[in-house]
Design an enzyme around this catalytic site. Structure first.
Site, PDB file in Angstrom:
ATOM      1  N   ASP A 159      35.181  57.579  54.700  1.00 30.86           N
ATOM      2  CA  ASP A 159      34.076  56.729  54.239  1.00 30.86           C
ATOM      3  C   ASP A 159      34.677  55.572  53.445  1.00 30.86           C
ATOM      4  OD1 ASP A 159      32.815  59.054  55.156  1.00 30.86           O
ATOM      5  OD2 ASP A 159      31.240  58.968  53.639  1.00 30.86           O
ATOM      6  N   LYS A 217      26.741  53.396  56.492  1.00 28.17           N
ATOM      7  CA  LYS A 217      26.279  54.240  55.393  1.00 28.17           C
ATOM      8  C   LYS A 217      25.682  53.357  54.313  1.00 28.17           C
ATOM      9  CE  LYS A 217      28.296  57.445  51.961  1.00 28.17           C
ATOM     10  NZ  LYS A 217      29.526  58.177  51.571  1.00 28.17           N
ATOM     11  N   LYS A 251      24.135  56.927  57.938  1.00 23.66           N
ATOM     12  CA  LYS A 251      24.208  57.913  56.858  1.00 23.66           C
ATOM     13  C   LYS A 251      23.598  57.337  55.587  1.00 23.66           C
ATOM     14  CE  LYS A 251      27.450  60.499  53.933  1.00 23.66           C
ATOM     15  NZ  LYS A 251      28.878  60.850  53.685  1.00 23.66           N
TER      16      LYS A 251
END
Length: 325
Positions: free
Chosen positions: A162, A225, A261
């Site tokens: 991430d 995300k 996400k």
């Protein structure tokens, strides 16, 4: 809401077209600012309307299990220890020790130095190990530092990375700089999946969220995300809706599917189910799968487990039913 893209048929944005788009900051800016604008009133009204949908009985039970399977169980605190990570991994493998039918979560997300601990603790299980990288959460570091951070996580066994984008560069219009950094991190990831954190709470407008989403996807991100969880607001329903529209339109234009996400502030079963309704109604059922939609959370799992137990027994469990993370 955003208007659907027009004049972009599947496959029209091929690798050659991307090369043209990234030939200069001016061309990339022209493309991103040419995307249809987001109707703020419309997207907030649509999101609020979807949030009123009721999910009950058998459908609710299935949705709760799906939400559990979508969780990236996360601990990203300066006080994290190997013991805490091992405990979290045990919970990821067996969320409810009293009920072996409870599904496992999708992943455990930790800092890079704790990846080896998570890899060992999850050995033999399908639960993935995710690691934040690129000078998380601010991302204020030179590119070689960010790449080394990523390489360390991947070398330690992380299946997913991430990363955070350079919000300062994005907000000042240096889109090609942001693209190049994402591309470089993607290359270092090798076989690991890359989730690109936009930190939407700092992007100021829904139009910026849409542009950042497209920029991350063009650069090769496997997921987009919302947030690091360290900035407020984090994963709001309207922001997630804009990102779901972006991945839907991107697949229509390129044929490539990208995951979403939302992370930060998703704490209750009701929050999770509202997000799942948005996924189905906006991007479509193809995204109702842990391969394409994740929930970044730390406390959400406990509420899902208590709601799951209530559905089975007809009564709420006491606060000591679940472990504290």
């Amino acid at each position: 809401m955003t208007a659907p893209l027009t004049g972009l048929d599947p496959g029209v944005i091929d690798p050659g077209a991307v090369e043209d788009l990234i030939s200069s900051d001016a061309s990339l800016r022209r493309f991103l600012h040419g995307l249809p604008g987001v109707d703020q009133v419309g997207v907030e009204a649509r999101s609020a309307a979807l949030a009123t949908r009721s999910v009950k009985t058998t459908a609710k039970a299935r949705a709760i299990d799906l939400a559990v399977r979508m969780i990236d169980l996360t601990t990203l605190e300066g006080a994290d220890t190997p013991g805490k990570v091992r405990s979290l991994c045990a919970k990821a493998r067996r969320p409810d020790p009293a009920d072996p039918t409870t599904p496992q979560v999708a992943a455990v997300c930790v800092y890079p130095d704790l990846v080896p601990v998570a890899v060992e603790a999850l050995d033999g299980s399908p639960v993935q190990v995710a690691s934040v990288a690129t000078a998380f959460p601010a991302g204020r570091a030179a590119l070689p530092v960010k790449l080394a951070d990523t390489a360390d996580a991947v070398a330690a066994g992380a299946h997913e990375v991430d990363m955070v984008i350079d919000r300062g560069a994005f907000l000042s219009g240096r889109y090609l700089h942001v693209y190049d950094e994402i591309r470089a991190v993607k290359d270092v990831c090798a076989g690991a999946h890359l989730k690109v954190i936009l930190e939407t709470g700092e992007l100021a407008t829904y139009d910026n969220v849409r542009r950042a989403s497209w920029l991350a996807m063009l650069a090769g991100g496997d997921f987009i995300k919302t947030s690091t969880g360290k900035v407020s607001p984090a994963a709001t329903l309207p922001v997630t809706l804009v990102m779901l529209e972006a991945v839907r339109d991107y697949r229509e234009a390129t044929g490539r599917q990208v995951g979403v996400k939302p992370a930060g502030g998703i704490r209750t079963t009701k929050d999770a189910l509202r997000h799942l309704v948005q996924v189905g109604e906006t991007a479509g059922e193809d995204w109702l799968d842990p391969r394409w939609f994740r929930l970044g959370a730390s406390s959400l799992l406990n509420d899902l487990l208590m709601q799951r137990a209530k559905a089975a027994s007809g009564r709420y469990s006491g606060p000591d039913y679940v472990s504290l993370d």
